[in-house]
Design an enzyme around this catalytic site. Structure first.
Site, short mmCIF file in Angstrom:
data_model
loop_
_atom_site.label_atom_id
_atom_site.label_comp_id
_atom_site.label_asym_id
_atom_site.label_seq_id
_atom_site.Cartn_x
_atom_site.Cartn_y
_atom_site.Cartn_z
N LYS A 37 1.16 -1.56 -9.65
CA LYS A 37 0.32 -1.05 -8.57
C LYS A 37 1.06 -1.04 -7.26
O LYS A 37 1.82 -1.96 -6.97
CB LYS A 37 -0.92 -1.94 -8.42
CG LYS A 37 -2.04 -1.42 -9.25
CD LYS A 37 -3.33 -2.12 -9.16
CE LYS A 37 -4.23 -1.49 -10.20
NZ LYS A 37 -4.96 -2.45 -11.00
N GLY B 292 0.08 -1.31 -3.67
CA GLY B 292 -1.04 -1.58 -2.78
C GLY B 292 -0.67 -1.28 -1.34
O GLY B 292 0.47 -0.90 -1.05
N ALA B 293 -1.65 -1.43 -0.45
CA ALA B 293 -1.40 -1.18 0.96
C ALA B 293 -0.43 -2.23 1.49
O ALA B 293 0.41 -1.96 2.34
CB ALA B 293 -2.70 -1.24 1.73
N ALA C 231 1.18 -4.81 -0.72
CA ALA C 231 2.17 -5.34 -1.65
C ALA C 231 2.38 -4.42 -2.85
O ALA C 231 1.51 -3.61 -3.18
CB ALA C 231 1.70 -6.71 -2.15
N ILE D 3 3.00 -4.49 -6.94
CA ILE D 3 2.73 -5.41 -8.04
C ILE D 3 3.51 -4.95 -9.26
O ILE D 3 3.36 -3.80 -9.72
CB ILE D 3 1.22 -5.41 -8.39
CG1 ILE D 3 0.36 -5.71 -7.16
CG2 ILE D 3 0.92 -6.36 -9.54
CD1 ILE D 3 0.33 -7.14 -6.71
N ASP E 176 -10.74 -11.62 1.63
CA ASP E 176 -10.64 -10.24 1.14
C ASP E 176 -11.47 -10.07 -0.14
O ASP E 176 -10.97 -9.74 -1.20
CB ASP E 176 -9.16 -9.90 0.87
CG ASP E 176 -8.93 -8.40 0.67
OD1 ASP E 176 -9.85 -7.61 0.96
OD2 ASP E 176 -7.84 -8.01 0.20
N1 LIG Z 1 -2.12 -12.23 -11.63
C1 LIG Z 1 -2.53 -10.99 -11.89
N2 LIG Z 1 -2.88 -10.64 -13.16
C2 LIG Z 1 -3.28 -9.38 -13.44
N3 LIG Z 1 -3.39 -8.39 -12.53
C3 LIG Z 1 -3.06 -8.68 -11.25
C4 LIG Z 1 -2.61 -9.99 -10.87
N4 LIG Z 1 -2.35 -9.96 -9.55
C5 LIG Z 1 -2.61 -8.70 -9.14
N5 LIG Z 1 -3.04 -7.93 -10.14
C6 LIG Z 1 -3.45 -6.50 -10.08
O1 LIG Z 1 -2.85 -5.89 -8.95
C7 LIG Z 1 -3.86 -5.50 -8.01
C8 LIG Z 1 -3.36 -5.75 -6.60
O2 LIG Z 1 -3.04 -7.12 -6.43
P1 LIG Z 1 -3.58 -7.97 -5.22
O3 LIG Z 1 -3.03 -9.36 -5.31
O4 LIG Z 1 -5.05 -7.84 -5.16
O5 LIG Z 1 -2.87 -7.26 -3.97
P2 LIG Z 1 -3.42 -6.32 -2.80
O6 LIG Z 1 -3.25 -7.16 -1.58
O7 LIG Z 1 -2.54 -5.12 -2.82
O8 LIG Z 1 -4.87 -6.00 -3.07
C9 LIG Z 1 -5.10 -6.30 -8.38
O9 LIG Z 1 -6.29 -5.67 -8.00
C10 LIG Z 1 -4.96 -6.39 -9.90
O10 LIG Z 1 -5.39 -5.18 -10.51
MG LIG Z 2 -6.44 -7.04 -3.89
#
Ligand SMILES: Nc1ncnc2c1ncn2[C@@H]1O[C@H](COP(=O)(O)OP(=O)(O)O)[C@@H](O)[C@H]1O
Ligand SMILES: [Mg+2]
Length: 206
Positions: free
Chosen positions: A5, A7-8, A10, A12, A117
């Site tokens: 992913k 994100g805005a 980070a 992933i 958040d």
């Molecule tokens: N430990 C994890 N296990 C599975 N999916 C994850 C995990 N961490 C993040 N993700 C996936 O990545 C997405 C974005 O991560 P997140 O930590 O929420 O960052 P952001 O600040 O961009 O929202 C989450 O909504 C989820 O779908």
């Molecule tokens: Mg998130």
């Protein structure tokens, strides 16, 4: 390493750590921010996220295990929770899980943690358990005004992303939340929620 992913805040990645499927969350540089400030913010949020993920475990909140933290590139290597974000579940399931989400938020608040958040993408359902993620904006606070900000945000998310089920989901969320924090604290916080709403875009424009 697979980009999962963008994100805005980070990126992933899905990767492996000693054969275990892991998530690498790297906070990105924001070019419009002053670079010294940018490094500081990314570092702070990385530290905050890794600390809170582990801290809330002791209250019984399911969160991923943190494997490594690298402050040089503001990244966290953590356990992958291979479930489905609550945001993507069918409506009926979201309604049902809202009570559990309310309960989890109540436990965090009772222990002096504000998530910062609260969106339905930051809860992952895996093996019948709801995991909480994304603690970069969390804060240690026992102020009901701060806790109200958390509730206001999740309410807004239900309103916008899950409009069709908003009422039943919010009702369930509140019932789970209240069952943990108790009626008196609950009333105080809901007062603050109304306050925020009346000050915000719901305020009457004269
Ligand atoms: N430990 C994890 N296990 C599975 N999916 C994850 C995990 N961490 C993040 N993700 C996936 O990545 C997405 C974005 O991560 P997140 O930590 O929420 O960052 P952001 O600040 O961009 O929202 C989450 O909504 C989820 O779908
Ligand atoms: Mg998130």
């Amino acid at each position: 390493m697979n980009l999962l992913k963008k994100g805005a805040e980070a990126d992933i990645y899905l990767t492996k750590w000693s054969n275990l499927p892991s998530i690498l969350k790297i906070r990105k540089t924001k070019p419009y921010r002053n670079s010294v400030l940018d490094t500081k913010i990314r570092k702070q949020r990385t530290i905050k996220e890794s600390q809170t993920i582990s801290e809330v475990k002791s209250f019984g909140i399911p969160t991923p295990l943190v494997y490594f933290v690298n402050l040089t590139n503001s990244s966290i290597l953590m356990q992958e929770i291979p479930g489905i974000p609550v945001h993507d579940l069918p409506d009926l399931k979201i309604i049902k899980l809202s009570k559990e989400i309310g309960r989890l938020v109540g436990i965090m608040h009772k222990n002096g943690i504000m998530h910062g958040d609260l969106t339905t993408s930051n809860f992952i359902l895996y093996k019948n358990k709801v995991y909480v993620i994304d603690f970069g904006l969390s804060q240690k606070t026992i102020k009901s005004e701060d806790h109200a900000v958390d509730l206001r945000l999740i309410k807004e998310i239900l309103n916008s992303a899950h409009a069709k089920i908003m009422e039943s989901a919010w009702k369930n969320f509140i019932s789970g939340y209240k069952s943990v924090v108790g009626t008196i604290t609950y009333s105080k916080i809901m007062h603050s929620v109304s306050d925020i709403e009346s000050r915000g875009r719901y305020a009457t424009v004269i």
